[in-house]
Scaffold this motif. Structure first.
Motif, mmCIF file in Angstrom:
data_model
loop_
_atom_site.group_PDB
_atom_site.id
_atom_site.type_symbol
_atom_site.label_atom_id
_atom_site.label_comp_id
_atom_site.label_asym_id
_atom_site.label_seq_id
_atom_site.Cartn_x
_atom_site.Cartn_y
_atom_site.Cartn_z
ATOM 1 N N ASN A 1 0.840 -1.194 0.000
ATOM 2 C CA ASN A 1 0.000 0.000 0.000
ATOM 3 C C ASN A 1 0.876 1.247 0.000
ATOM 4 O OD1 ASN A 1 -2.500 -1.264 -0.058
ATOM 5 N ND2 ASN A 1 -2.626 -1.436 2.165
ATOM 6 N N HIS B 1 -4.363 -5.626 -0.432
ATOM 7 C CA HIS B 1 -4.278 -4.165 -0.322
ATOM 8 C C HIS B 1 -5.589 -3.534 0.138
ATOM 9 C CE1 HIS B 1 -0.641 -5.042 -2.520
ATOM 10 N NE2 HIS B 1 -1.355 -5.513 -3.517
ATOM 11 N N ASP B 2 -6.287 -4.187 1.060
ATOM 12 C CA ASP B 2 -7.599 -3.735 1.503
ATOM 13 C C ASP B 2 -7.446 -2.741 2.654
ATOM 14 O OD1 ASP B 2 -10.189 -3.390 2.307
ATOM 15 O OD2 ASP B 2 -10.675 -5.518 2.443
ATOM 16 N N VAL B 3 -7.373 -1.443 2.324
ATOM 17 C CA VAL B 3 -7.209 -0.450 3.384
ATOM 18 C C VAL B 3 -8.496 -0.266 4.180
ATOM 19 C CG1 VAL B 3 -5.333 0.769 2.217
ATOM 20 C CG2 VAL B 3 -7.688 1.492 1.840
ATOM 21 N N GLU C 1 -7.971 -2.481 6.999
ATOM 22 C CA GLU C 1 -7.041 -1.833 7.929
ATOM 23 C C GLU C 1 -7.788 -0.834 8.811
ATOM 24 O OE1 GLU C 1 -2.802 -0.691 7.198
ATOM 25 O OE2 GLU C 1 -3.451 -0.866 5.117
ATOM 26 N N GLU D 1 -2.348 -4.342 6.964
ATOM 27 C CA GLU D 1 -3.072 -4.942 5.846
ATOM 28 C C GLU D 1 -3.035 -6.465 5.855
ATOM 29 O OE1 GLU D 1 -1.121 -4.829 1.824
ATOM 30 O OE2 GLU D 1 0.070 -3.292 2.808
#
Length: 349
Positions: free
Chosen positions: A45, A73-75, A78, A232
């Motif tokens: 990210n 990459h799933d913010v 997060e 992440e």
């Protein structure tokens, strides 16, 4: 927000004017136009420091550019984790919110003062007592993460409760297959070895998934961790997996990759050695350290190689994804696989 090109390292695909208005709507005091620059050596990210003219600053994280692998990459995830950890014993930055920029999530959080050991110059400037304090503080941070009450924080359904070793091998094997730039038989053989040696689940806790010296902000005076970053890869799993990851990113003298010396700060005098980290974690967590740690240490190094290949693939596909220093080379990734094999032999796997 409308996407625009950015300058001087600002987030490509992000309108800083619109971000300023969004911050104002969230109750943040923003003065004048925002500026931004990319920070950290992370190659997943994209992370930026955003400043206004009065010196107030925030940190913004967004996914890399280009085609991304599913679930990576799933913010937004997060954001959920950081928000849930507010008020716990885990040191995390305060979350401002999750901003949507034309369908791309941007995680906005407070800026935490301190230092990140992402270069030899930073580590070499630290007095010996500060170097010595970082390792034990990292293990205390791990122990705090593993002690999080999953029900009270609402994280009990963050991920599957199936055996973590099986899940990790399946996920990262798939990542390798989808991002590899070439064939690497040594890694394929290592994958099969790990499948045969996978331990049964010992316990199920919140795991960070990527905790090491470059993913924490620490005090320049004591080495104490002020904030654990980059969540992440966080999930529910075995606590020994996190300890194995910490060991994988903690080189000792003679193990520093010539190509990437910035990754070898812990080999400097004054830093704890890996066996001391294990003892420190045992003392902080109250957990018994069993022989399964060997598997998790080797698997973590295997993951470093798989992640490195993914970073290389993303940089080849979209050069703007590369952080300072560029992506890892195939030679570095090959050396990482060789190191994993050396550890497997050392542990008798």
């Amino acid at each position: 927000m409308k996407s625009v090109d950015a300058h001087a390292g600002a987030p490509v695909g992000t309108d800083l004017g619109a971000l300023a208005r969004w911050l104002g709507e969230r109750g943040e005091q923003v003065t004048g136009p925002l500026t931004a620059r990319r920070i950290g050596l992370g190659q997943s990210n994209l992370t930026y420091r955003v400043d206004d003219v009065d010196g107030q600053c925030w940190v913004v994280r967004r996914p890399p550019l280009g085609n991304l692998l599913p679930t990576a990459h799933d913010v937004g995830r997060e954001h959920r984790i950081l928000a849930a950890l507010a008020g716990t014993q885990v040191p995390v930055p305060a979350v401002v919110g999750l901003c949507d920029d034309d369908g791309v999530h941007h995680l906005v959080m407070e800026h935490v003062d301190g230092i990140v050991l992402d270069g030899l110059d930073v580590a070499e400037a630290l007095p010996t007592p500060v170097r010595a304090g970082l390792g034990p503080s990292l293990t205390r941070t791990l122990a705090a993460i593993h002690a999080v009450d999953l029900e009270k924080t609402g994280l009990h359904d963050l991920a599957s409760h199936r055996p973590y070793a099986e899940r990790q091998l399946k996920r990262w094997s798939r990542q390798w297959d989808q991002s590899r730039t070439r064939d690497l038989p040594a890694l394929d053989r290592l994958t099969e070895l790990l499948r045969r040696r996978a331990p049964e689940r010992q316990s199920l806790v919140l795991v960070h998934g990527d905790l090491h010296v470059r993913n924490v902000i620490c005090s320049p005076d004591t080495g104490t961790v002020r904030a654990a970053l980059d969540w992440e890869l966080s999930t529910l799993g075995d606590p020994m997996a996190d300890l194995g990851t910490l060991l994988a990113y903690w080189p000792e003298p003679g193990e520093v990759p010539a190509e990437r010396p910035a990754l070898g700060v812990t080999a400097l005098d004054g830093f704890a050695r890996r066996d001391e980290l294990v003892q420190s974690y045992a003392g902080s967590s109250g957990r018994d350290i069993g022989p399964e740690l060997a598997f998790w240490h080797v698997l973590a190094v295997w993951k470093v190689a798989v992640i490195g290949e993914g970073v290389l693939r993303r940089a080849l596909d979209e050069p703007r994804n590369a952080a300072e220093g560029g992506p890892p080379s195939t030679a570095y990734i090959d050396q990482t696989v060789d190191h994993a094999w050396e550890l497997a032999a050392h542990y008798g796997l």
